[in-house]
Design an enzyme around this catalytic site. Structure first.
Site, short mmCIF file in Angstrom:
data_model
loop_
_atom_site.label_atom_id
_atom_site.label_comp_id
_atom_site.label_asym_id
_atom_site.label_seq_id
_atom_site.Cartn_x
_atom_site.Cartn_y
_atom_site.Cartn_z
N LYS A 13 -2.62 -0.24 -1.61
CA LYS A 13 -3.33 0.68 -2.16
C LYS A 13 -3.40 0.78 -3.69
O LYS A 13 -4.44 0.87 -4.45
CB LYS A 13 -2.88 1.81 -1.61
CG LYS A 13 -2.90 2.00 -0.06
CD LYS A 13 -2.55 3.47 0.48
CE LYS A 13 -1.18 4.05 -0.21
NZ LYS A 13 0.12 3.21 0.79
N ARG A 88 -0.76 12.58 3.15
CA ARG A 88 0.29 11.98 3.97
C ARG A 88 0.53 12.88 5.16
O ARG A 88 1.44 12.19 5.84
CB ARG A 88 1.51 11.59 3.32
CG ARG A 88 1.73 10.14 2.63
CD ARG A 88 2.95 10.10 1.77
NE ARG A 88 3.29 8.92 1.76
CZ ARG A 88 3.23 8.05 0.51
NH1 ARG A 88 2.53 8.22 -0.40
NH2 ARG A 88 4.02 6.91 0.33
N ARG A 127 8.32 -6.86 -4.12
CA ARG A 127 7.60 -6.23 -5.40
C ARG A 127 8.46 -5.92 -6.54
O ARG A 127 9.71 -5.41 -6.58
CB ARG A 127 6.84 -5.05 -4.77
CG ARG A 127 6.40 -4.03 -5.76
CD ARG A 127 5.39 -2.84 -5.11
NE ARG A 127 6.03 -2.34 -4.60
CZ ARG A 127 5.38 -1.09 -3.96
NH1 ARG A 127 4.07 -0.83 -3.73
NH2 ARG A 127 6.24 -0.27 -3.28
N ARG A 160 11.65 -1.33 -7.30
CA ARG A 160 11.81 0.36 -7.11
C ARG A 160 13.18 0.70 -6.12
O ARG A 160 13.50 -0.17 -4.97
CB ARG A 160 10.54 0.86 -6.41
CG ARG A 160 9.46 1.11 -7.40
CD ARG A 160 8.16 1.18 -6.69
NE ARG A 160 8.37 2.37 -5.43
CZ ARG A 160 6.92 2.52 -4.66
NH1 ARG A 160 5.94 2.26 -5.41
NH2 ARG A 160 7.27 3.30 -3.96
N ARG A 171 10.43 4.35 5.50
CA ARG A 171 9.10 4.62 5.03
C ARG A 171 8.06 4.42 6.00
O ARG A 171 7.09 5.02 6.22
CB ARG A 171 8.98 4.17 3.71
CG ARG A 171 9.67 4.53 2.47
CD ARG A 171 9.46 3.70 1.38
NE ARG A 171 8.47 3.69 0.51
CZ ARG A 171 8.33 2.63 -0.40
NH1 ARG A 171 9.04 1.72 -0.50
NH2 ARG A 171 6.82 2.77 -0.68
P1 AMP Z 1 4.37 5.75 -3.04
O1 AMP Z 1 4.75 5.34 -4.18
O2 AMP Z 1 3.10 6.36 -2.71
O3 AMP Z 1 4.89 4.83 -1.89
O4 AMP Z 1 5.35 7.06 -2.82
C1 AMP Z 1 6.89 6.89 -3.00
C2 AMP Z 1 7.52 8.09 -2.33
O5 AMP Z 1 7.06 9.14 -3.01
C3 AMP Z 1 7.37 8.51 -0.93
O6 AMP Z 1 8.03 7.61 -0.14
C4 AMP Z 1 7.62 9.90 -0.91
O7 AMP Z 1 8.98 9.99 -0.77
C5 AMP Z 1 6.85 10.46 -2.18
N1 AMP Z 1 5.49 10.63 -1.92
C6 AMP Z 1 4.57 10.25 -2.66
N2 AMP Z 1 3.37 10.54 -2.21
C7 AMP Z 1 3.73 11.78 -1.35
C8 AMP Z 1 3.11 12.69 -0.49
N3 AMP Z 1 1.73 12.70 -0.62
N4 AMP Z 1 3.92 13.54 0.22
C9 AMP Z 1 5.16 13.45 0.38
N5 AMP Z 1 5.67 12.54 -0.29
C10 AMP Z 1 5.08 11.86 -1.15
#
Ligand code: AMP
Length: 214
Positions: A13, A88, A127, A160, A171
């Site tokens: 994404k 989400r 990554r 990360r 996740r």
């Molecule tokens: P991402 O970079 O989108 O994979 O997000 C990393 C982490 O941030 C996720 O595993 C969640 O802990 C938190 N996070 C990001 N977006 C959301 C969301 N829309 N709702 C809840 N937690 C989020």
């Protein structure tokens, strides 16, 4: 155009969002990026979010919805936006529709990027991200000359905290439980497009372009 990018963590994404910004100049709203910045800055939001993020769990809806609402109110989001990593959960999707509906707006396209689980685990654990310019590398598919240094700006590359294998698996489980049902939510609204993300970045982007440019 108001676009939601759907897909499991590691589906690509963020990479597609970068190309979409280049092509159309739409603001990129990544809740993951906003939360990571809050953690790095040590703000109260970051302190609250970090425990959830490190465990691969979702940050509570009320926190994330508030963040996105205020970001959507900024003037640059008026001409359209790319939401990456939000919504989400059902609650987030409904709050988003409610917020947009109040301004007579709606999601025009929800693009779901599909990738096999094994490929995702390999992608995420390899990554690396540049601490200075944010560029994303894969040590397998797109390796930098030096695994610790960004080719683009010379910044330090890091992994990360939530890209370790155990957290990645959690996740993905959280994605299946809370986020995968949103595919049906957007299908029922007639705005869903599913694309195969297990292809070179430019081929995936060609599909995205067809969807956005119609
Ligand atoms: P991402 O970079 O989108 O994979 O997000 C990393 C982490 O941030 C996720 O595993 C969640 O802990 C938190 N996070 C990001 N977006 C959301 C969301 N829309 N709702 C809840 N937690 C989020």
């Amino acid at each position: 155009m108001n676009i939601v990018l759907l897909g499991a963590p590691g589906a690509g994404k963020g990479t597609q969002a970068e190309k979409m910004i280049e092509a159309w100049g739409l603001p990129h709203i990544s809740t993951g990026d906003i939360l990571r910045k809050a953690v790095a800055d040590g703000t109260p939001l970051g302190i609250q979010a970090k425990q959830f993020m490190d465990a691969g769990e979702l940050v509570p809806d009320v926190v994330v919805i508030g963040l996105v609402k205020s970001r959507l109110d900024e003037p640059d989001a008026e001409k359209g936006f790319i939401l990456d990593g939000f919504p989400r959960t059902d609650g987030q999707a409904e709050a988003l529709d409610h917020e947009l509906g109040a301004a007579d707006r709606a999601i025009d396209a929800a693009i779901s990027i599909d990738v096999d689980r094994d490929v995702i685990v390999r992608r995420l654990t390899s990554r690396r991200t540049c601490r200075s310019c944010g560029k994303i590398y894969s040590l397998i598919a797109d390796p930098p000359a030096d695994p610790n240094v960004c080719d683009a700006c010379g910044g330090e590359l890091y992994q990360r905290d939530d890209d370790t294998e155990a957290t990645v698996r959690n996740r993905l489980a959280v994605y299946d439980r809370s986020t995968a049902p949103l595919v049906e939510y957007y299908r029922s609204k007639g705005v869903l497009h599913v694309i195969d993300g297990d292809r070179p970045v430019d081929e995936v982007f060609a599909d995205v372009r067809r969807i956005v440019e119609g």
